[in-house]
Design a protein around this motif. Sequence first.
Motif, PDB file in Angstrom:
ATOM      1  N   PHE A  48     -42.832 120.608  44.566  1.00  0.00           N
ATOM      2  CA  PHE A  48     -42.374 120.591  43.184  1.00  0.00           C
ATOM      3  C   PHE A  48     -43.591 120.590  42.284  1.00  0.00           C
ATOM      4  O   PHE A  48     -44.056 119.558  41.839  1.00  0.00           O
ATOM      5  N   SER A  50     -46.583 121.042  39.549  1.00  0.00           N
ATOM      6  CA  SER A  50     -46.761 120.516  38.195  1.00  0.00           C
ATOM      7  C   SER A  50     -46.267 121.472  37.137  1.00  0.00           C
ATOM      8  O   SER A  50     -46.417 122.673  37.252  1.00  0.00           O
ATOM      9  N   HIS A  51     -45.672 120.857  36.087  1.00  0.00           N
ATOM     10  CA  HIS A  51     -45.296 121.650  34.931  1.00  0.00           C
ATOM     11  C   HIS A  51     -46.546 122.305  34.337  1.00  0.00           C
ATOM     12  O   HIS A  51     -46.465 123.261  33.585  1.00  0.00           O
ATOM     13  N   ARG A  87     -42.855 122.801  30.443  1.00  0.00           N
ATOM     14  CA  ARG A  87     -41.584 122.738  31.148  1.00  0.00           C
ATOM     15  C   ARG A  87     -41.347 124.001  31.957  1.00  0.00           C
ATOM     16  O   ARG A  87     -41.529 125.113  31.467  1.00  0.00           O
ATOM     17  N   PRO A  90     -36.212 124.403  37.511  1.00  0.00           N
ATOM     18  CA  PRO A  90     -36.342 124.043  38.937  1.00  0.00           C
ATOM     19  C   PRO A  90     -36.740 125.226  39.804  1.00  0.00           C
ATOM     20  O   PRO A  90     -37.571 125.095  40.713  1.00  0.00           O
ATOM     21  N   THR A  93     -40.380 125.981  39.290  1.00  0.00           N
ATOM     22  CA  THR A  93     -41.189 124.931  39.897  1.00  0.00           C
ATOM     23  C   THR A  93     -41.284 125.100  41.407  1.00  0.00           C
ATOM     24  O   THR A  93     -42.359 125.026  41.997  1.00  0.00           O
ATOM     25  N   TYR A 323     -48.033 112.154  38.326  1.00  0.00           N
ATOM     26  CA  TYR A 323     -47.006 112.875  37.569  1.00  0.00           C
ATOM     27  C   TYR A 323     -47.181 112.762  36.057  1.00  0.00           C
ATOM     28  O   TYR A 323     -46.472 113.405  35.303  1.00  0.00           O
ATOM     29  N   VAL A 329     -44.637 116.530  40.051  1.00  0.00           N
ATOM     30  CA  VAL A 329     -43.251 116.106  39.932  1.00  0.00           C
ATOM     31  C   VAL A 329     -43.128 114.610  40.188  1.00  0.00           C
ATOM     32  O   VAL A 329     -42.427 113.898  39.481  1.00  0.00           O
ATOM     33  N   SER A 330     -43.823 114.116  41.180  1.00  0.00           N
ATOM     34  CA  SER A 330     -43.852 112.690  41.480  1.00  0.00           C
ATOM     35  C   SER A 330     -44.981 112.451  42.463  1.00  0.00           C
ATOM     36  O   SER A 330     -45.369 113.357  43.199  1.00  0.00           O
ATOM     37  N   TYR A 361     -43.924 116.545  47.359  1.00  0.00           N
ATOM     38  CA  TYR A 361     -44.583 115.687  46.378  1.00  0.00           C
ATOM     39  C   TYR A 361     -46.108 115.701  46.547  1.00  0.00           C
ATOM     40  O   TYR A 361     -46.852 115.697  45.574  1.00  0.00           O
ATOM     41  N   SER A 364     -47.508 119.058  45.295  1.00  0.00           N
ATOM     42  CA  SER A 364     -47.460 119.044  43.839  1.00  0.00           C
ATOM     43  C   SER A 364     -48.590 118.201  43.268  1.00  0.00           C
ATOM     44  O   SER A 364     -49.279 118.597  42.317  1.00  0.00           O
TER      45      SER A 364
END
Length: 488
Positions: A48, A50-51, A87, A90, A93, A323, A329-330, A361, A364
């Motif tokens: 997931f 990073s934005h 942003r 999903p 991402t 994050y 994402v986390s 995770y 990401s």
Amino acid sequence: GINRKSKRNGGLFVRGIFSMLRSCLLTTFVGTAASLVATTSRLLLGSFHSHQTASPSRRTNTIMRAKSNSNNGKDKAVIDLQLHTIRQSPAETLASLSEACNTLGVESFDVYGDYQSNPQQSNLRQFESEVARCFGKDDAVFCLSGGIAQSIALMIHANSHSTAINDSSEVRAFACHPTSHLLLHENDAYSELLGMEALITGSTMDFDIDNFKQNGCYGMAPMMLSDAKDILSSENDALTTYPNQKSITCNDISTLMLELPHREVGGKLTPWDEVQGMSALCKEKGVKFHCDGARIFEGSAGYGHEALTQTAEPFDSVYISFYKGVGAVSGAMLLGDSEFIAEARVWLRRFGGNLYSVLPYAVSSWDGFRKNCRDDVFMERRRKLARVIDVLNADSNVQSIVQFDPAVPQTSMIHGYLKASLDDCKRALLTVEQSTGIRVLMRLNKINDDESSFGCRFEWSMGTSNVLIDDGHFIKGWQEFSRVLEEF
């Protein structure tokens, strides 16, 4: 005879048609299933992402797109001054995570933390080792959340402290600032899960969780060396803990926790010489010094440190988040010496945080770390915010509606307190957005204090999204906001 033959031939013909249809449907199903499996595999091998890792062209487009509040209900370009992360949908991402796997060379899944592997055998261990080196620590362990990471640190330090002093006391405590995340946002997990008590620095008489969470902490200072001395040097004085109001002495305190920077007071930093003084005091008193480094990258830039090793050096253990400013994402990481991290891996399993695989995770987080923690990324974010705030502070009209805390940003974050009601601010903000296309603020919190001159408050961070916006848009948006608000 002819009729029977025709019927028989007709039946064969129909069965043939059904057979052909069944073959076609089966072929289509198999092809679709294969496609779905391939697509799912590609997504799972991603993470997931990073934005903040979108391509420059995608980032620019993303910044300018937001849901319009106009009457026609259609999307239109909006310059969002408060949005600090880019942003992505999903699907975007997940797709970008696949790219990150290729860039980082991740070709296999980690399994239960790859505890028995070394950095040459495991991508996860390679990531942990890379971060540990950047911070000048022996080792690190990846965690899904900061709550898990800091609970592990507190538990290990408390156990070590009790053993060192042969303590059989029922009270095990740590010391922290009144605005610590553990006090305000974790539902007393340190007490309910760890059986620990908090010793709050400064005057505990004014400690009111609900008030802090609702109305903010305007004007509050970060933890200072004098605060640490007051509790760690009061050997003969009884100290009162939170939440259970137990009476302890400084000998019951195993850990001093310092947040860098202090998020709830607008990103303020404890002066660096006082951080070093706290470190020396902790060593003298046999207390572990832990860094709540949820925004340590911003803190390091605020101090003007050339390397993260300098920021982490005074601490026995450090928690960092991926994050927030890094944009994963986390994900989080706990750092310390080899013995501490070896024990942390055991506690990670005990806390249920050692998942079969943390690949999405971890990838990401690793990708965000590589892309953001370089050169002067966080330095530029701080400089950008400082430039804008400097102009706004010099504008008497803007100053008539808002008070920034601190007045001069110490990091790439600041808090603002507006001298108008929440409803009036929302109306003025909507008017400005519709007339200029600039969204000055989108997240506001109401202040419920009849004695306060402020009606609402906000947090403003400079990140990968709004750092790309021209300074002039910030000035124009705020000047128009102050003009419209004054008319209400």
